[in-house]
Design a protein around this motif. Structure first.
Motif, short mmCIF file in Angstrom:
data_model
loop_
_atom_site.label_atom_id
_atom_site.label_comp_id
_atom_site.label_asym_id
_atom_site.label_seq_id
_atom_site.Cartn_x
_atom_site.Cartn_y
_atom_site.Cartn_z
N LYS A 34 0.84 -1.20 0.00
CA LYS A 34 0.00 0.00 0.00
C LYS A 34 0.88 1.26 0.00
CE LYS A 34 -3.86 -2.16 2.46
NZ LYS A 34 -4.76 -2.07 3.64
N GLU A 35 1.98 1.16 -0.74
CA GLU A 35 2.95 2.25 -0.73
C GLU A 35 2.36 3.57 -1.21
OE1 GLU A 35 5.16 -1.57 -0.81
OE2 GLU A 35 3.53 -0.73 -2.02
N ASP A 36 1.43 3.50 -2.16
CA ASP A 36 0.84 4.73 -2.70
C ASP A 36 0.07 5.51 -1.65
OD1 ASP A 36 1.91 4.36 -5.16
OD2 ASP A 36 0.04 3.81 -6.17
N ASP A 37 -0.36 4.85 -0.59
CA ASP A 37 -1.09 5.53 0.48
C ASP A 37 -0.16 6.18 1.50
OD1 ASP A 37 -3.58 4.89 -0.55
OD2 ASP A 37 -3.68 2.98 0.53
N GLY A 38 1.14 5.90 1.38
CA GLY A 38 2.10 6.57 2.24
C GLY A 38 2.19 8.04 1.87
N TYR A 39 2.80 8.82 2.74
CA TYR A 39 2.87 10.25 2.47
C TYR A 39 4.18 10.85 2.95
CZ TYR A 39 1.66 10.75 7.41
OH TYR A 39 1.66 10.68 8.78
N ILE A 40 4.57 11.94 2.30
CA ILE A 40 5.77 12.69 2.66
C ILE A 40 5.34 13.80 3.62
CG2 ILE A 40 7.66 14.11 1.80
CD1 ILE A 40 7.20 12.78 -0.95
N TYR A 41 6.03 13.91 4.74
CA TYR A 41 5.65 14.94 5.70
C TYR A 41 6.81 15.79 6.19
CZ TYR A 41 7.71 12.12 9.42
OH TYR A 41 8.60 11.42 10.20
#
Length: 226
Positions: free
Chosen positions: A131-138
């Motif tokens: 589910k890498e696409d649901d990860g996010y850069i913060y």
């Protein structure tokens, strides 16, 4: 599926990561160190000296800081960027590689590239296998003069430029052994837990103590995830 890139970061970028992201992540986004001292925003010694350098005084109109503006004002090697950014929303020109050695509980670091060109190391969260696409850069830190955050450019902007644009910081950290000091704007949570993503909304600027020139800039924007 992980996207791959064969490029690696140069020594300057590695220093930026070590100073502005990796240490901060390992200390719960506080940048804590035995060599740091802390000064409140109304510290007479730090703020009065910096205000004098910038030409600000009690009769001038004081500038203000707005994280909602700063988080949307990243320029990375001529490419606009903003935080937070869902990884699946990046266009096809972006590729990345997770750093396995800096990754705990779906949180860690990844190297990002644009059209094959190295761009930055970022803090990533909610990054789960399959589910890498649901990860996010913060969390992004930048140190080269072809990048900027909030109009502040490393190795170009000065202490006076930062104070003129954003006013006095909420906190000042000093790193005497490194010859650096840091301004923190916005809100910063601090749990001291290893690799814990805090609900922070902050902009930090690191200066060379010898000449008050900006060494690096960093923005953290995370309010929605636990």
């Amino acid at each position: 599926m992980f996207k791959k890139s064969k490029h690696c970061f140069d020594e300057k970028v590695k220093r930026a990561v070590a100073l502005l992201i990796a240490t901060a992540l390992s200390c719960g986004l506080t940048g804590c160190s035995k060599n740091e001292t802390y000064a409140p925003a109304n510290s007479a010694q730090n703020i009065s000296q910096s205000t004098s350098q910038s030409g600000l005084d009690s009769t001038s109109e004081q500038p203000s800081f707005d994280i909602e503006v700063v988080r949307k004002s990243l320029i990375v090697k001529d490419v606009p960027f903003e935080l937070p950014k869902r990884i699946g929303d990046l266009d096809d020109a972006w590729t990345y590689k997770k750093r396995e050695t800096h990754y705990v509980d779906n949180t860690g670091l990844a190297d990002f590239y644009y059209n094959g060109k190295e761009m930055f190391v970022a803090g990533i969260g909610d990054f789960k296998e399959g589910k890498e696409d649901d990860g996010y850069i913060y969390d992004i830190a930048l140190e080269s003069n072809d990048c900027s955050i909030g109009g502040i450019t490393p190795n170009v902007s000065t202490n006076a430029d930062v104070l003129k644009k954003y006013g006095n910081p909420a906190k000042i950290n000093t790193y005497e052994e490194r010859g650096l000091y840091r301004y923190i704007y916005g809100t910063q949570d601090s749990s001291q837990e290893m690799f814990k993503i805090e609900h922070s909304q902050m902009f930090t600027v690191v200066f060379y103590a010898e000449n008050d020139v900006v060494q690096g800039v960093r923005v953290v924007y995370n309010t929605l995830r636990d």
